[in-house]
Design an enzyme around this catalytic site. Structure first.
Site, mmCIF file in Angstrom:
data_model
loop_
_atom_site.group_PDB
_atom_site.id
_atom_site.type_symbol
_atom_site.label_atom_id
_atom_site.label_comp_id
_atom_site.label_asym_id
_atom_site.label_seq_id
_atom_site.Cartn_x
_atom_site.Cartn_y
_atom_site.Cartn_z
ATOM 1 N N GLY A 133 -4.692 4.666 -8.412
ATOM 2 C CA GLY A 133 -3.536 4.118 -8.638
ATOM 3 C C GLY A 133 -3.578 2.604 -8.605
ATOM 4 N N HIS A 152 16.834 8.003 -7.504
ATOM 5 C CA HIS A 152 17.302 7.264 -8.545
ATOM 6 C C HIS A 152 18.477 7.868 -9.323
ATOM 7 C CE1 HIS A 152 16.899 4.776 -12.075
ATOM 8 N NE2 HIS A 152 15.942 3.931 -11.591
ATOM 9 N N SER A 187 15.940 4.036 -17.461
ATOM 10 C CA SER A 187 15.808 2.894 -16.747
ATOM 11 C C SER A 187 17.326 2.434 -16.507
ATOM 12 C CB SER A 187 15.270 1.726 -17.592
ATOM 13 O OG SER A 187 15.743 0.518 -16.962
ATOM 14 N N ARG A 242 21.297 1.736 -5.924
ATOM 15 C CA ARG A 242 20.945 2.946 -6.236
ATOM 16 C C ARG A 242 21.319 3.836 -5.439
ATOM 17 N NH1 ARG A 242 14.218 2.186 -7.602
ATOM 18 N NH2 ARG A 242 14.757 0.819 -9.454
ATOM 19 N N GLU A 258 1.951 3.419 -1.864
ATOM 20 C CA GLU A 258 3.030 4.093 -1.666
ATOM 21 C C GLU A 258 2.941 4.887 -0.587
ATOM 22 O OE1 GLU A 258 4.978 6.024 -4.931
ATOM 23 O OE2 GLU A 258 6.311 7.050 -3.817
HETATM 24 C C1 LIG Z 1 8.948 7.206 -13.422
HETATM 25 C C2 LIG Z 1 8.709 6.102 -12.380
HETATM 26 C C3 LIG Z 1 9.035 4.778 -12.538
HETATM 27 C C4 LIG Z 1 8.585 3.832 -11.665
HETATM 28 N N1 LIG Z 1 8.898 2.382 -12.180
HETATM 29 C C5 LIG Z 1 8.863 1.461 -11.279
HETATM 30 C C6 LIG Z 1 8.956 0.301 -11.824
HETATM 31 O O1 LIG Z 1 9.368 -0.184 -12.714
HETATM 32 N N2 LIG Z 1 8.654 -0.751 -10.758
HETATM 33 C C7 LIG Z 1 8.085 -0.500 -9.469
HETATM 34 O O2 LIG Z 1 7.521 -1.423 -8.751
HETATM 35 N N3 LIG Z 1 7.800 0.638 -9.257
HETATM 36 C C8 LIG Z 1 8.087 1.685 -10.053
HETATM 37 N N4 LIG Z 1 7.802 3.132 -9.632
HETATM 38 C C9 LIG Z 1 7.414 3.260 -8.290
HETATM 39 C C10 LIG Z 1 5.614 3.063 -8.643
HETATM 40 O O3 LIG Z 1 5.093 3.412 -9.801
HETATM 41 C C11 LIG Z 1 4.636 3.733 -7.530
HETATM 42 O O4 LIG Z 1 5.153 3.665 -6.250
HETATM 43 C C12 LIG Z 1 3.358 3.321 -7.466
HETATM 44 O O5 LIG Z 1 2.630 3.358 -8.821
HETATM 45 C C13 LIG Z 1 2.489 4.001 -6.719
HETATM 46 O O6 LIG Z 1 0.907 3.697 -6.587
HETATM 47 P P1 LIG Z 1 -0.199 4.111 -5.792
HETATM 48 O O7 LIG Z 1 -1.327 3.456 -6.130
HETATM 49 O O8 LIG Z 1 0.254 3.804 -4.310
HETATM 50 O O9 LIG Z 1 -0.180 5.672 -6.104
HETATM 51 P P2 LIG Z 1 -0.518 6.612 -7.424
HETATM 52 O O10 LIG Z 1 -0.535 5.691 -8.597
HETATM 53 O O11 LIG Z 1 0.439 7.763 -7.269
HETATM 54 O O12 LIG Z 1 -2.050 7.076 -7.224
HETATM 55 C C14 LIG Z 1 -2.326 8.044 -6.397
HETATM 56 C C15 LIG Z 1 -3.820 8.169 -6.779
HETATM 57 O O13 LIG Z 1 -4.250 9.025 -5.522
HETATM 58 C C16 LIG Z 1 -5.182 10.099 -6.294
HETATM 59 N N5 LIG Z 1 -5.027 11.162 -5.241
HETATM 60 C C17 LIG Z 1 -3.901 11.609 -4.577
HETATM 61 N N6 LIG Z 1 -4.173 12.642 -3.871
HETATM 62 C C18 LIG Z 1 -5.572 12.711 -3.615
HETATM 63 C C19 LIG Z 1 -6.416 13.480 -2.902
HETATM 64 N N7 LIG Z 1 -6.200 14.525 -2.209
HETATM 65 N N8 LIG Z 1 -8.065 13.386 -3.250
HETATM 66 C C20 LIG Z 1 -8.085 12.627 -4.220
HETATM 67 N N9 LIG Z 1 -7.359 11.558 -4.899
HETATM 68 C C21 LIG Z 1 -6.214 11.715 -4.793
HETATM 69 C C22 LIG Z 1 -4.615 10.368 -7.387
HETATM 70 O O14 LIG Z 1 -5.639 10.895 -8.271
HETATM 71 C C23 LIG Z 1 -4.253 8.857 -7.933
HETATM 72 O O15 LIG Z 1 -5.407 8.327 -8.479
HETATM 73 C C24 LIG Z 1 8.119 3.957 -10.426
HETATM 74 C C25 LIG Z 1 7.868 5.173 -10.323
HETATM 75 C C26 LIG Z 1 8.230 6.309 -11.389
HETATM 76 C C27 LIG Z 1 8.035 7.905 -10.722
#
Ligand SMILES: Cc1cc2nc3c(=O)[nH]c(=O)nc-3n(C[C@H](O)[C@H](O)[C@H](O)COP(=O)(O)OP(=O)(O)OC[C@H]3O[C@@H](n4cnc5c(N)ncnc54)[C@H](O)[C@@H]3O)c2cc1C
Ligand code: FES
Lengths: 264, 637
Positions: free
Chosen positions: B42, B266, B284, B330, B425
């Protein structure tokens, strides 16, 4: 409502595979196509059968995981809609839906409705980026970009990489996908610098994979859930021809396609 | 256990600079001799893997999707904050810092938040250079909007697809490193255990999701960027695959889990429409700028909205919060929606919904203005519900959206297991008890592009690494553990599907550990979860085998971990006898019904240690100190 689902079942790449029909008596018109398959799968598991394998994740039409053919149309009949957002109210009571995976040489079968789309990643790997390492960047407003240009880049950048364009194309070409990335990056001043090298790399890779070539039929753009315009292909060809004409960079070599999974 | 958060000393403005100067560096020629595992692609994982590859480390990156581009980050809509002050409206690093600490209801570390605000400006520069097509003015400059109640316009966005564009930027940087052969990518590969050797994180056990093969990978350090755990509630706005397994299995190997009960709900999501519902869709929150929220005054009023006269409607937010009205934060908006529905005044078939009505705005501004502002959202709403929001008020209801809790990390983003770093996250670090809109994307990219490249270098340069491989007893034990879980799940062949258990767990969590909580309810939930977990291990039906692609098996492993996490969330929520941010305990509210913090007793991070399934976990406290932003009660009256 009642529906008949005729679904392609195939255990793995070596299995022959065939259609199996399932009748569903109580489909709620509000549910999505994938939720309909969820409900079917719950009953299959309860009957001790294996559920239908299909790819999905966001269920919001943005991750590009989902996708299969419904009655011969990628993502089904609704314009600009992925199967995860397609609600069942678009079908008629008693209708039969023929559901099968993307079929393309470059997308080897995995199981049921799931195929291997790593070829698309390899096309990006071969130049679908701007070569700027973390820390190299000037201030975000140092290079002004007109709103029109930026909007055009965004239109092309909206591609979700689902592969519907390849599945729709009679030649199974990946030109719309490749053109979308070439256009997104190529119209921006930051991306222009590498435009030719990028086109050589990406088109070269596309040709190395088992994709067919583009003959301007246009089925791809009609099937695209993000409505990527056909003009991106023209841009790709332009960049590629210009680059080929004055090719000096022989270091652009395609990546060898792999279809096995145990990456070393 | 004493928690060393490695917070820098001295003035907060110089803390990160000073820390960077004090850190050891890895000699350029030695970088390729160090291997690093990054789990997750991510925003956090992809940005980290790409940047570490650029620096010359030998990186292996893992994700469970078929391509790194599909991580859940792709779904973020609204935008990303940065203290650029391009709008000249009074923003600054200090103001972003201040807003974030306050928005987090004084439950985050000041030094972390300050660093995040400082780095925010470099993130935008980096993304623009990568080709992220942020929205622009006609003159060519980047444009901003205000978001989530902020008083300045500091949110950068790319239509309603900001997460997609930022992730594609990071993904492309990652693909470039894959081409350079500094990074090897392992898609469709799920991490199922952490290998800890001599007290250090040295590897992972993974299962390949197509072949079913279980293998080990080793490195000098392991990074988790595996996302949040909102799916413990079954229904959430998260992608279906989002899960806690990587974090949880690391927790079981000794990494403390911090503030698990801090979850964000939310207020504006499309309500549940039936039992088959598989996920919830976010609308949104900008809609609250022009929409008015109401329910009928009378219980069980089944009339159509246009047949309910004005004087029989209760615009409850405007009534209760005259100065903020429909724009309360929120958590406040969500709780109020729940309470009117609990009174039996909810709308729609299920009674779990409230109206978001644009009639007044359309009358005042004209339909074309509303179409221009929200056209794409209205279309999405109509696509899903088949109702036209220009004519009929939207129905909305709160849904789980984000989890502020996560694995405990110090200022270097290192967990309590040396060599295990946690980003995005998945960690707990920067948002306290409530995250502000557009701050998660900022944090994920800050961690990955700009923090971990320094802190991991310090770790690598300060330690020696013995050679390890799959013959190490710790590795063999971890593999045996994974095989045992897989075999057990496949052998039960009971009567209930994995989803049916997951749904039931979600209902318990939502009921007792959702928008509002009580000690009694949480106690009850713990009992219910324990019983359901026991039934799961005796009665779940996972068809098929472990030797090929088996989606039921994947889900079963994740749900097994959600049971244990859900229990811990309830324990944490019960232990925290106060209300703060997303955590609302009904016993602790002001006479007006607002959240009441207890700074004297609860100004700490609760970091839990694992003691075995069904066993009471060990609580460790990291006290929080506020030298810059002084804790105050939030008020929106
Ligand atoms: C609908 C929605 C809208 C949002 N809008 C906003 C916004 O406008 N602004 C904002 O700041 N935030 C927003 N957020 C929050 C934000 O999108 C997330 O908090 C953020 O993208 C998380 O990123 P990350 O890289 O931590 O994890 P993620 O993007 O969840 O990535 C997790 C990664 O880990 C991998 N993974 C997980 N478990 C395993 C495992 N056991 N083995 C191998 N790989 C694994 C997955 O394959 C993935 O690649 C939104 C969230 C949602 C749900
Ligand atoms: S599941 Fe993500 S696009 Fe359909």
């Amino acid at each position: 409502m009642k529906l008949r689902l005729k679904i392609w079942r195939q255990k793995n790449r070596n299995d022959k595979g065939s259609f199996v029909s399932y009748s569903m008596d109580d489909v709620n018109p509000e549910m999505s196509m994938l939720e309909c398959l969820d409900v079917l799968n719950e009953t299959l598991i309860e009957r001790g059968e294996e559920p239908v394998t299909f790819e999905h994740d966001c269920r919001e039409g943005i991750c590009g995981s989902c996708g299969f053919m419904i009655n011969g149309i990628p993502h089904g009949p609704q314009r600009a809609t992925t199967v995860c957002q397609l609600t069942m109210r678009h079908f008629k009571d008693g209708e039969e839906l023929v559901i099968e995976p993307w079929r393309a040489g470059a997308f080897p079968m995995i199981k049921d409705l799931m195929v291997d789309r790593r070829a698309l990643d390899r096309i990006i790997e071969s130049g679908g980026y701007i070569s700027v390492s973390t820390g190299n960047a000037p201030d975000g407003n140092d290079i002004l970009i007109g709103k029109d240009t930026s909007d055009r880049a965004m239109d092309a950048a909206a591609c979700i990489g689902c592969g519907a364009c390849v599945a729709a194309c009679p030649n199974a070409s990946a030109a719309l996908f490749t053109g979308a990335k070439i256009t997104h990056l190529g119209v921006l001043p930051q991306g222009k610098i590498e435009a030719e090298r990028r086109a050589l790399g990406m088109v070269g890779q596309m040709n190395t994979e088992d994709f067919g070539s583009c003959t301007n039929i246009g089925e791809c753009t009609a099937a695209c859930p993000k409505e990527i315009p056909l003009e991106v292909i023209a841009r790709m060809n332009q960049d590629y021809w210009r680059a080929s004409a004055k090719r000096r960079d022989d270091s652009v070599k395609p990546v060898t396609p792999v279809t096995r999974w145990n990456a070393k | 256990m004493t928690l060393d958060s490695k917070l820098p000393s001295g003035p907060i403005e110089q803390a990160w600079d000073k820390t960077r100067f004090d850190m050891k560096l890895v000699n350029p020629a030695n970088k390729r001799k160090h291997s690093i595992i990054v789990v997750g692609s991510g925003l956090a994982g992809a940005s980290a893997a790409a940047t570490l590859g650029e620096l010359g480390y030998n990186v292996k990156c893992f994700c469970f999707q078929d391509s790194p581009r599909r991580a859940h980050s792709i779904a973020a809509q609204g935008g990303i904050n940065a203290a650029k002050n391009y709008q000249n409206d009074g923003d600054s690093v200090y103001r972003l810092f201040y807003d974030t600490v306050k928005g987090g209801d004084f439950r985050a570390r000041e030094a972390n938040v300050y660093r995040l605000a400082q780095i925010s400006v470099s993130i935008i520069d980096q993304c623009v250079a990568q080709g992220v097509p942020f929205a622009r003015e006609y003159g060519g400059a980047l444009t901003n909007r205000s978001f989530g109640g902020a008083q300045v316009s500091r949110t950068f966005y790319a239509r309603g697809q900001t997460g997609q564009q930022l992730l594609l930027g990071a993904y492309q940087a990652l693909e470039r490193q894959i081409h350079e052969k500094t990074v090897t990518m392992y898609p469709r590969t799920e991490m199922l255990d952490l290998i800890v050797i001599d007290g250090k994180a040295r590897g992972i056990v993974v299962r390949h999701l197509v072949t079913g093969e279980i293998t080990t990978h080793f490195a000098d350090a392991v990074i988790l960027g595996t996302g949040g755990y909102g799916n413990v509630y079954y229904l959430s706005t998260n992608a279906k695959g989002s899960n806690v397994t990587a974090s949880w299995r690391a927790h079981k190997r000794g990494a403390l889990f911090a503030n698990p009960c801090y979850t964000q709900i939310h207020p504006t999501c499309i309500p549940v429409s039936g039992d088959y519902q598989s996920k919830l869709t976010l609308m949104s929150e900008s809609l609250r700028n022009d929409g008015r929220i109401w329910v009928p005054k009378q219980k069980g009023d089944k009339r159509k909205p246009d047949q309910i006269p004005e004087e029989e409607r209760d615009y409850y937010l405007e009534r209760r919060y005259p100065s903020f009205g429909n724009l309360v934060p929120r958590d406040v908006a969500s709780r109020n929606a729940k309470s009117v529905c609990d009174e039996g005044r909810g709308v729609g078939e299920s009674g779990l919904g409230v109206y978001l009505d644009f009639t007044a705005a359309i009358k005042r501004l004209g339909e074309h203005v509303i179409r221009e502002r929200y056209g794409n959202l209205f279309d999405m709403y109509q696509r899903i519900t088949d109702e036209d929001p220009y004519k009929v008020p939207m129905r909305i209801y709160p849904a789980i959206h984000y989890t502020m809790g996560g694995l405990w990390v110090d200022y270097h983003l290192q967990s309590t297991i040396p060599g295990l770093f946690v980003l995005g996250e998945a960690n707990f670090s920067d948002h306290g008890a409530n995250r502000l809109g557009a701050s998660a994307l900022m944090q994920g990219l800050s961690d990955g592009y700009f923090v971990i490249p320094y802190t991991i270098g310090h770790y690598l340069a300060s330690n020696k690494f013995a050679k390890v491989d799959s013959s190490n007893p710790e590795a063999q034990q971890a593999v045996a553990n994974v095989k045992q879980i897989t075999d057990k799940l496949l052998s039960i062949k009971g009567k209930r599907t994995v989803d049916s258990f997951h749904r039931e767990l979600g209902k318990i969590m939502w009921e007792y550990c959702g928008m509002s909580r009580t000690a009694e309810g949480l106690e009850k939930a713990i009992g219910l979860i324990d019983a359901l977990r026991e039934e799961f291990w005796q009665n779940v039906n996972v068809p098929g085998s472990g030797d090929d692609l088996n989606q039921s098996l994947e889900k079963a492993g994740r749900v097994a971990d959600f049971f244990e996490l859900g229990r811990l969330m309830c324990v944490d929520a019960r232990e925290r006898n106060e209300s703060c941010g997303g955590h609302f305990r009904e016993e602790y509210q002001t006479p007006e019904g607002e959240a009441q913090r207890d700074d004297e007793h609860y100004s700490y991070v609760a970091a839990w240690g694992y003691n075995g399934p069904g066993q009471h976990p060990e609580l460790n406290k990291e006290p929080l100190e506020f030298d810059y932003v002084h804790p105050s009660q939030r008020s929106y009256k």
